[in-house]
Design a protein around this motif. Structure first.
Motif, short mmCIF file in Angstrom:
data_model
loop_
_atom_site.label_atom_id
_atom_site.label_comp_id
_atom_site.label_asym_id
_atom_site.label_seq_id
_atom_site.Cartn_x
_atom_site.Cartn_y
_atom_site.Cartn_z
N ARG A 131 0.82 -1.23 0.00
CA ARG A 131 0.00 0.00 0.00
C ARG A 131 0.85 1.27 0.00
N GLY A 132 2.16 1.15 0.15
CA GLY A 132 3.02 2.32 0.32
C GLY A 132 3.54 2.90 -0.97
N TYR A 133 4.22 4.02 -0.82
CA TYR A 133 4.89 4.69 -1.95
C TYR A 133 6.39 4.59 -1.73
N TYR A 134 7.06 3.78 -2.58
CA TYR A 134 8.49 3.56 -2.47
C TYR A 134 9.13 3.73 -3.85
N PRO A 135 9.85 4.82 -4.08
CA PRO A 135 10.44 5.07 -5.40
C PRO A 135 11.49 4.03 -5.77
N LEU A 136 11.58 3.75 -7.07
CA LEU A 136 12.62 2.90 -7.64
C LEU A 136 13.41 3.66 -8.70
N GLY A 137 13.36 4.97 -8.63
CA GLY A 137 14.08 5.81 -9.57
C GLY A 137 14.66 7.01 -8.83
N ASP A 138 15.60 7.69 -9.47
CA ASP A 138 16.23 8.86 -8.85
C ASP A 138 15.21 9.98 -8.70
N THR A 139 15.14 10.56 -7.53
CA THR A 139 14.16 11.63 -7.29
C THR A 139 14.58 12.98 -7.86
N PRO A 140 15.90 13.31 -7.99
CA PRO A 140 16.25 14.49 -8.78
C PRO A 140 16.37 14.08 -10.24
N GLN A 141 15.70 14.79 -11.13
CA GLN A 141 15.67 14.41 -12.55
C GLN A 141 16.20 15.55 -13.41
N PRO A 142 17.20 15.28 -14.27
CA PRO A 142 17.79 16.32 -15.12
C PRO A 142 16.76 16.92 -16.07
N PRO A 143 17.06 18.08 -16.64
CA PRO A 143 16.15 18.68 -17.63
C PRO A 143 15.85 17.72 -18.77
N ALA A 144 14.60 17.70 -19.21
CA ALA A 144 14.19 16.77 -20.27
C ALA A 144 14.96 17.01 -21.56
N SER A 145 15.43 18.23 -21.78
CA SER A 145 16.17 18.56 -23.00
C SER A 145 17.62 18.09 -22.96
N GLY A 146 18.08 17.59 -21.79
CA GLY A 146 19.46 17.14 -21.65
C GLY A 146 20.40 18.26 -21.24
N TRP A 147 21.61 17.87 -20.89
CA TRP A 147 22.60 18.86 -20.46
C TRP A 147 23.28 19.50 -21.66
N HIS A 148 23.62 20.77 -21.51
CA HIS A 148 24.27 21.50 -22.59
C HIS A 148 25.74 21.09 -22.78
N SER A 149 26.35 20.58 -21.72
CA SER A 149 27.77 20.24 -21.80
C SER A 149 28.10 19.16 -20.77
N GLU A 150 29.27 18.54 -20.95
CA GLU A 150 29.75 17.56 -19.97
C GLU A 150 30.02 18.24 -18.63
N ALA A 151 30.40 19.50 -18.67
CA ALA A 151 30.67 20.23 -17.43
C ALA A 151 29.39 20.39 -16.61
N ASP A 152 28.27 20.70 -17.30
CA ASP A 152 27.00 20.83 -16.59
C ASP A 152 26.55 19.48 -16.03
N LYS A 153 26.77 18.42 -16.81
CA LYS A 153 26.42 17.08 -16.34
C LYS A 153 27.24 16.73 -15.10
N TRP A 154 28.52 17.05 -15.13
CA TRP A 154 29.38 16.78 -13.99
C TRP A 154 28.92 17.57 -12.77
N ALA A 155 28.54 18.84 -12.99
CA ALA A 155 28.08 19.68 -11.88
C ALA A 155 26.84 19.08 -11.22
N PHE A 156 25.93 18.55 -12.04
CA PHE A 156 24.72 17.93 -11.49
C PHE A 156 25.06 16.67 -10.71
N GLU A 157 25.88 15.81 -11.30
CA GLU A 157 26.20 14.54 -10.66
C GLU A 157 27.02 14.71 -9.39
N SER A 158 27.80 15.77 -9.32
CA SER A 158 28.61 16.02 -8.13
C SER A 158 27.87 16.89 -7.11
#
Length: 294
Positions: A66-93
């Motif tokens: 009956r509960g709510y238990y996520p099986l996915g990451d709760t912070p989700q990147p922009p649907a359009s994707g990251w503009h650069s590897e640097a932005d992706k790294w900033a999010f992941e770190s």
């Protein structure tokens, strides 16, 4: 052709092979070591079965369903994707800063809705708390900047299938699509119907601490399991029933002698005979559900 050398080799090799089978040649283990390993495995399997039997038809299983238990990451990147590897790294770190203060909210409850039509009301976290859950650092170098936030919604995989949930939509400098953070907190984990395995009675079990991913077809799990610095790493086995997937972790190649006191938790992939579906994933040592994420 002269087969005599081959025959001599066979005659010499056969008794050596028999001795190795008895004494455990090749991995440095004696017959006593092999018997100990076999007994430990039997003890681990017995414990996994006890946990599965205790959860079968229990109040804990009903609460889980009956509960709510996520099986996915709760912070989700922009649907359009990251503009650069640097932005992706900033999010992941977690190198994310904010421009000014974020508002507080008077909204305290939100609705989780599954595709089946089932719903559940859960507490909504404050946007400042949600921000702090993914923004950990403000060091120099590549970073993302949050410029605003509003309440919206997103979808996320859960133990009951995909659900639509309230989410804080954080505006990022330079991006049209927001960074989403799920705004409702998971349900409390149910109390196990059986206690933790007693010290020395679990056959060398180690805890499987986290579930970090499931395959698209649900036939494999990625988990984190503990081990120390003086062994060859973790081993995670599985006992499957119609209601549960019980994981029992151990270590291979444990060595005696001086060892640094550290706890390592690498990722381990576990294959399932049947898709996970709505079954609860349990840790054999603690008898608790294995939570997703951090």
């Amino acid at each position: 052709m002269n087969t005599q050398p081959k025959r001599r080799f066979s005659l010499l090799f056969a008794p050596l092979l028999g001795a190795c089978l008895l004494a455990g040649c090749g991995d440095g283990r004696s017959a006593d070591d092999l018997r100990t390993d076999s007994k430990s495995q039997q003890t681990q399997e017995k414990r996994a079965r006890e946990v599965a039997d205790a959860w079968h038809g229990s109040a804990a299983t009903a609460a889980w369903s009956r509960g709510y238990y996520p099986l996915g990451d709760t912070p989700q990147p922009p649907a359009s994707g990251w503009h650069s590897e640097a932005d992706k790294w900033a999010f992941e770190s977690g190198t994310i800063v904010r421009s000014g203060k974020l508002p507080t909210t008077a909204i305290t409850r939100g609705k989780v809705e599954w595709r089946s039509g089932s719903t559940l009301i859960r507490p909504v976290v404050d946007p400042n708390w949600a921000y702090q859950s993914f923004a950990h650092y403000s060091s120099k170098g590549p970073r993302l900047t949050v410029t605003g936030v509003k309440l919206g919604e997103t979808t996320i995989a859960t133990t009951r299938g995909t659900a639509t949930v309230p989410a804080w939509l954080f505006t990022l400098d330079g991006y049209d699509a927001p960074l989403k953070q799920v705004a409702v907190s998971p349900s409390e984990l149910p109390k196990p119907p059986i206690g933790r395995a007693g010290h020395g009675s679990a056959g060398g079990l180690w805890q499987v601490t986290r579930l970090t991913g499931t395959s698209a077809d649900g036939r494999s799990l990625t988990v984190r399991s503990g081990h120390g610095a003086c062994d060859d790493g973790p081993v995670v086995k599985v006992l499957e029933t119609d209601e549960s997937v019980v994981l029992y972790g151990s270590v291979k190649g444990a060595r005696s002698g001086p060892c640094t006191a550290e706890m390592l938790q690498p990722k381990v992939k576990v294959e399932l005979r049947q898709p996970l579906a709505h079954r609860v994933v349990l840790d054999a040592l603690t008898a608790q559900p294995v939570p997703y994420g951090t």
